[in-house]
Design an enzyme around this catalytic site. Structure first.
Site, mmCIF file in Angstrom:
data_model
loop_
_atom_site.group_PDB
_atom_site.id
_atom_site.type_symbol
_atom_site.label_atom_id
_atom_site.label_comp_id
_atom_site.label_asym_id
_atom_site.label_seq_id
_atom_site.Cartn_x
_atom_site.Cartn_y
_atom_site.Cartn_z
ATOM 1 N N ARG A 1 2.337 1.111 -6.266
ATOM 2 C CA ARG A 1 2.455 2.190 -7.266
ATOM 3 C C ARG A 1 3.815 2.862 -7.192
ATOM 4 O O ARG A 1 4.380 3.265 -8.218
ATOM 5 C CB ARG A 1 1.329 3.204 -7.099
ATOM 6 C CG ARG A 1 1.217 3.855 -5.756
ATOM 7 C CD ARG A 1 -0.179 4.473 -5.544
ATOM 8 N NE ARG A 1 -0.250 5.082 -4.219
ATOM 9 C CZ ARG A 1 -0.322 6.390 -4.005
ATOM 10 N NH1 ARG A 1 -0.294 7.227 -5.015
ATOM 11 N NH2 ARG A 1 -0.394 6.868 -2.796
ATOM 12 N N CYS B 1 0.851 -1.181 0.000
ATOM 13 C CA CYS B 1 0.000 0.000 0.000
ATOM 14 C C CYS B 1 0.891 1.235 0.000
ATOM 15 O O CYS B 1 2.086 1.153 -0.195
ATOM 16 C CB CYS B 1 -0.924 -0.007 1.208
ATOM 17 S SG CYS B 1 -2.070 -1.384 1.200
ATOM 18 N N CYS B 2 0.294 2.387 0.281
ATOM 19 C CA CYS B 2 1.022 3.636 0.107
ATOM 20 C C CYS B 2 1.060 4.406 1.424
ATOM 21 O O CYS B 2 0.319 4.121 2.351
ATOM 22 C CB CYS B 2 0.336 4.490 -0.956
ATOM 23 S SG CYS B 2 -0.198 3.522 -2.378
ATOM 24 N N GLY B 3 1.931 5.399 1.490
ATOM 25 C CA GLY B 3 1.834 6.363 2.572
ATOM 26 C C GLY B 3 2.770 6.095 3.724
ATOM 27 O O GLY B 3 3.978 6.044 3.570
#
Length: 260
Positions: free
Chosen positions: A173, A103-105
């Site tokens: 991503r 995931c991101c962040g």
């Protein structure tokens, strides 16, 4: 391979049937530098050398391939071993176990410590038309066969104004962009006149990666965040979101976008 076939039971039109589905592979990968574990991430198991080179550059550990003494991959164990010519660039405080989720962040906050020395202000005078923007997004989506099969991958493309140069897909991503960055370093690609086309949200992390790569324009089919736009304004990057069919939103530095 980025894909794996699994047996499923599918419900459709009020009936069940046995079938197979294509699933995105999630592959744990650990990068070791000078024998010490630098980070562990999960990624799609293709273009791993590009990914490693892109991460090393994003972290400010290298600027070109000549700074890598050796790089070897043990795909069966999920390890990449890196030796650098300049041992002094390694801050021992950085060499501790890190996990990066797909995931991101927040799971990638460690990147922020090096953004000051690796983010670039983009001065390119390259201009691109609206029709070229829409065409590039269409070409990326048409070329994203693995996404169409799984629905579980992010896509990023390095483009000229006229068309796609390379496309990279990954469950993360940020990984897709690191693979592009690694490809550019390996092939000594001039970047000031290039465009990044992207399938996901333009977060601050993604915007910073585009800055580090050195491209002045990012096209996304999704939305930007407020911090990403603040950074895009400061770093001279044209950020374009919601690039779909016959429309797009220009958020920053619109002087690079011209009429059809």
């Amino acid at each position: 391979m980025n894909l794996k076939k699994v047996r499923i039971i599918r419900y459709h039109a009020e009936s069940f049937d046995e079938n197979y589905d294509d699933i995105a592979v999630e592959y744990p990968l650990t990068i070791k530098i000078e024998g010490e574990e630098f980070l562990t991430l999960v990624c799609s198991p293709e273009h791993l050398e590009e990914l490693a080179v892109g991460i090393l550059a994003s972290e400010g550990l290298i600027r070109n391939l000549d700074q890598i003494e050796s790089l070897s991959i043990d795909e069966s164990k999920g390890y990449i071993y890196v030796e650098l010519h300049n041992k002094k660039v390694i801050n021992k405080d950085m060499i501790s176990k890190r996990f990066i989720g797909s995931c991101c962040g927040k799971s990638r906050q460690f990147f922020f410590s090096n953004d000051v020395k690796t983010a670039k202000t983009i001065m390119t005078r390259t201009k691109i038309s609206v029709s070229q923007c829409l065409s590039l997004m269409g070409k990326m989506q048409e070329s994203s066969s693995e996404f169409h099969l799984t629905g579980g991958l992010h896509n990023a493309a390095l483009c000229s104004k006229e068309g796609l140069i390379i496309l990279r897909s990954d469950i993360g991503r940020h990984n897709a962009l690191d693979k592009i960055y690694g490809y550019c370093i390996q092939n000594k690609i001039r970047l000031t006149d290039k465009v990044i086309v992207f399938s996901g949200r333009i977060s601050s992390e993604i915007l910073l990666k585009v800055s580090k790569i050195g491209a002045g324009i990012i096209l996304s089919k999704s939305a930007p965040t407020s911090l990403a736009l603040e950074l895009a304004n400061d770093l001279g990057i044209t950020a374009i979101g919601f690039t779909r069919k016959d429309r797009l939103n220009i958020y920053t530095h619109p002087e690079r976008i011209i009429d059809f």
